[in-house]
Design a protein around this motif. Structure first.
Motif, PDB file in Angstrom:
ATOM      1  N   TYR A  78       0.842  -1.073   0.105  1.00 55.77           N
ATOM      2  CA  TYR A  78      -0.057  -0.008   0.119  1.00 55.77           C
ATOM      3  C   TYR A  78       0.864   1.194  -0.038  1.00 55.77           C
ATOM      4  CZ  TYR A  78      -2.914   3.759   2.114  1.00 55.77           C
ATOM      5  OH  TYR A  78      -3.355   4.859   2.572  1.00 55.77           O
ATOM      6  N   ARG A  79       1.941   1.092   0.797  1.00 54.91           N
ATOM      7  CA  ARG A  79       2.942   2.537   0.922  1.00 54.91           C
ATOM      8  C   ARG A  79       3.366   2.743  -0.370  1.00 54.91           C
ATOM      9  NH1 ARG A  79       3.184   0.874   6.637  1.00 54.91           N
ATOM     10  NH2 ARG A  79       5.091  -0.201   5.914  1.00 54.91           N
ATOM     11  N   ARG A  80       3.802   1.370  -1.021  1.00 53.78           N
ATOM     12  CA  ARG A  80       4.794   1.557  -2.248  1.00 53.78           C
ATOM     13  C   ARG A  80       3.915   2.153  -3.230  1.00 53.78           C
ATOM     14  NH1 ARG A  80       6.379  -4.230  -4.191  1.00 53.78           N
ATOM     15  NH2 ARG A  80       4.379  -3.934  -5.307  1.00 53.78           N
ATOM     16  N   ASP A  81       2.659   1.552  -3.522  1.00 51.62           N
ATOM     17  CA  ASP A  81       2.021   1.513  -4.649  1.00 51.62           C
ATOM     18  C   ASP A  81       0.996   2.704  -4.716  1.00 51.62           C
ATOM     19  OD1 ASP A  81       3.454  -0.481  -5.578  1.00 51.62           O
ATOM     20  OD2 ASP A  81       1.631  -1.971  -5.248  1.00 51.62           O
ATOM     21  N   LYS A  82       0.588   2.970  -3.556  1.00 48.27           N
ATOM     22  CA  LYS A  82      -0.656   4.121  -3.231  1.00 48.27           C
ATOM     23  C   LYS A  82      -0.345   5.421  -2.867  1.00 48.27           C
ATOM     24  CE  LYS A  82      -4.641   1.537  -3.801  1.00 48.27           C
ATOM     25  NZ  LYS A  82      -5.592   1.712  -4.560  1.00 48.27           N
ATOM     26  N   ILE A  83       1.062   5.499  -2.245  1.00 53.13           N
ATOM     27  CA  ILE A  83       1.249   6.726  -1.212  1.00 53.13           C
ATOM     28  C   ILE A  83       2.330   7.305  -1.812  1.00 53.13           C
ATOM     29  CG2 ILE A  83       1.791   7.423   0.798  1.00 53.13           C
ATOM     30  CD1 ILE A  83      -1.139   6.487   0.748  1.00 53.13           C
ATOM     31  N   GLY A  84       2.559   8.652  -1.999  1.00 53.08           N
ATOM     32  CA  GLY A  84       3.559   9.373  -2.322  1.00 53.08           C
ATOM     33  C   GLY A  84       3.787  10.305  -1.009  1.00 53.08           C
ATOM     34  N   PHE A  85       5.166  10.405  -0.580  1.00 54.48           N
ATOM     35  CA  PHE A  85       5.447  11.179   0.794  1.00 54.48           C
ATOM     36  C   PHE A  85       6.305  12.303   0.294  1.00 54.48           C
ATOM     37  CE2 PHE A  85       4.579   7.048   2.881  1.00 54.48           C
ATOM     38  CZ  PHE A  85       3.744   7.471   3.757  1.00 54.48           C
ATOM     39  N   ILE A  86       5.775  13.547   0.606  1.00 55.66           N
ATOM     40  CA  ILE A  86       6.815  14.728   0.462  1.00 55.66           C
ATOM     41  C   ILE A  86       7.014  15.412   1.988  1.00 55.66           C
ATOM     42  CG2 ILE A  86       6.857  17.046  -0.374  1.00 55.66           C
ATOM     43  CD1 ILE A  86       4.732  15.993  -2.564  1.00 55.66           C
ATOM     44  N   GLN A 136      12.855  20.564  -3.109  1.00 60.20           N
ATOM     45  CA  GLN A 136      11.402  20.114  -2.910  1.00 60.20           C
ATOM     46  C   GLN A 136      10.737  19.875  -4.142  1.00 60.20           C
ATOM     47  OE1 GLN A 136       9.827  18.751  -0.832  1.00 60.20           O
ATOM     48  NE2 GLN A 136       9.210  20.365   0.660  1.00 60.20           N
ATOM     49  N   ARG A 137      10.937  20.298  -5.256  1.00 55.86           N
ATOM     50  CA  ARG A 137      10.702  20.163  -6.539  1.00 55.86           C
ATOM     51  C   ARG A 137      11.093  18.623  -7.012  1.00 55.86           C
ATOM     52  NH1 ARG A 137       8.392  24.307  -9.773  1.00 55.86           N
ATOM     53  NH2 ARG A 137       8.426  25.945  -8.853  1.00 55.86           N
ATOM     54  N   VAL A 138      12.177  18.312  -6.640  1.00 58.86           N
ATOM     55  CA  VAL A 138      12.546  16.804  -6.828  1.00 58.86           C
ATOM     56  C   VAL A 138      12.060  15.969  -5.969  1.00 58.86           C
ATOM     57  CG1 VAL A 138      14.818  15.208  -6.647  1.00 58.86           C
ATOM     58  CG2 VAL A 138      15.036  17.739  -7.659  1.00 58.86           C
ATOM     59  N   SER A 139      11.609  16.244  -4.745  1.00 59.75           N
ATOM     60  CA  SER A 139      10.863  15.359  -3.793  1.00 59.75           C
ATOM     61  C   SER A 139       9.497  15.178  -4.263  1.00 59.75           C
ATOM     62  CB  SER A 139      10.988  15.746  -2.306  1.00 59.75           C
ATOM     63  OG  SER A 139      10.084  17.027  -2.143  1.00 59.75           O
ATOM     64  N   ILE A 140       9.068  16.425  -4.715  1.00 62.61           N
ATOM     65  CA  ILE A 140       7.663  16.133  -5.411  1.00 62.61           C
ATOM     66  C   ILE A 140       7.637  15.174  -6.867  1.00 62.61           C
ATOM     67  CG2 ILE A 140       5.783  17.072  -6.750  1.00 62.61           C
ATOM     68  CD1 ILE A 140       6.493  19.625  -4.905  1.00 62.61           C
ATOM     69  N   ALA A 141       8.538  15.257  -7.391  1.00 59.54           N
ATOM     70  CA  ALA A 141       8.762  14.355  -8.882  1.00 59.54           C
ATOM     71  C   ALA A 141       8.792  12.957  -8.081  1.00 59.54           C
ATOM     72  CB  ALA A 141       9.928  14.707  -9.547  1.00 59.54           C
ATOM     73  N   ARG A 142       9.809  12.730  -6.974  1.00 59.52           N
ATOM     74  CA  ARG A 142       9.711  11.381  -6.466  1.00 59.52           C
ATOM     75  C   ARG A 142       8.674  10.675  -6.075  1.00 59.52           C
ATOM     76  NH1 ARG A 142      13.717  11.198  -1.466  1.00 59.52           N
ATOM     77  NH2 ARG A 142      11.985  12.608  -0.707  1.00 59.52           N
ATOM     78  N   ALA A 143       7.746  11.665  -5.338  1.00 64.61           N
ATOM     79  CA  ALA A 143       6.526  11.111  -4.756  1.00 64.61           C
ATOM     80  C   ALA A 143       5.612  10.748  -5.909  1.00 64.61           C
ATOM     81  CB  ALA A 143       5.996  12.378  -4.018  1.00 64.61           C
ATOM     82  N   LEU A 144       5.743  11.467  -7.236  1.00 67.78           N
ATOM     83  CA  LEU A 144       4.629  10.885  -8.086  1.00 67.78           C
ATOM     84  C   LEU A 144       5.438   9.582  -9.038  1.00 67.78           C
ATOM     85  CD1 LEU A 144       4.056  14.554  -9.365  1.00 67.78           C
ATOM     86  CD2 LEU A 144       2.523  13.017  -8.615  1.00 67.78           C
TER      87      LEU A 144
END
Length: 233
Positions: free
Chosen positions: A80-88, A149-157
């Motif tokens: 669930y955390r891997r597939d459904k959630i993106g954390f920033i 922070q923009r990189v972390s947003i891209a990672r979350a997506l």
């Protein structure tokens, strides 16, 4: 859709019990951009952690896309955390010895995405959040706070999550950069139809969100909604 039903979270503190969340209920729809405002210690980060399955509630249920995550096994929670959630996160939490591109690729590697697809998707996401090809090769120390922070947003997506959880995403940024980040999240929630929930103490950030909840001493109330007020049960 996310439905939170009568969530209570208690912690032991010495000989006493602290109620971090007190009978919280609300629901939000796919693609909603939501803010939860509250002071330090109000319970907002605890609520975020429960939705991200980093903690379990003492009482109540959390239903995401029809599944109650409070009843999931540990192996299902990992998925669930891997597939459904993106954390920033406020602190960005980028890996310092990896480039921006490699940071964005990493969660996709854990999800088993092929390397060619990882590279192409990471480049595309970084371009979308305003990190060009030159900066994609830089390590975090050579990027500004807003760029990190923009990189972390891209990672979350990266793994196409249905829900992004952001903990004080503008907390370490100046007001101008913070505004650009929150505007970017708003745009992404609409273009990707991704539900985004941010917790913040900055009331100025709430003007960009569809729904704003206020949390005080573990109790949740609806502060503003551009949608049906039935979001608060």
């Amino acid at each position: 859709m996310i439905k939170i039903d009568n969530i209570t979270k208690k912690f032991k503190s010495g000989d006493s019990t602290v109620k971090a969340l007190d009978n919280v209920s609300f629901s939000i729809n796919k693609g909603d951009f939501v803010s939860i405002i509250g002071k330090s210690g109000s319970g907002k980060t605890t609520l975020l952690a429960l939705m991200g399955a980093l903690e379990k509630p003492t009482e109540g249920s959390i239903v995401v896309d029809g599944e109650d995550i409070t009843k999931m096994s540990d192996s299902k929670l990992i998925k669930y955390r891997r597939d459904k959630i993106g954390f920033i996160f406020q602190q960005y939490n980028l890996i310092p010895n990896l480039t921006a591109l490699e940071n964005v690729m990493l969660p996709m590697e854990f999800a088993g995405v092929k390397i060619k697809d990882r590279i192409n998707r990471a480049k595309d996401l970084l371009n979308k959040v305003g990190i060009d090809s030159t900066k994609q090769k830089r390590k975090p120390s050579r990027l500004s706070g807003g760029e990190q922070q923009r990189v972390s947003i891209a990672r979350a997506l990266g793994n196409r999550p249905s829900l992004i959880l952001a903990d004080e995403p503008t907390g370490n940024l100046d007001s101008t950069t913070g505004k650009s980040i929150i505007t970017l999240l708003n745009k992404l929630s609409k273009s990707n139809n991704t539900t985004i929930i941010i917790v913040t103490h900055d009331i100025n950030m709430t003007k960009y969100t569809d729904i704003t909840f206020k949390i005080t001493d573990g109790k949740l109330s609806l502060a503003k909604s551009k949608k049906d007020k039935s979001v608060l049960s």
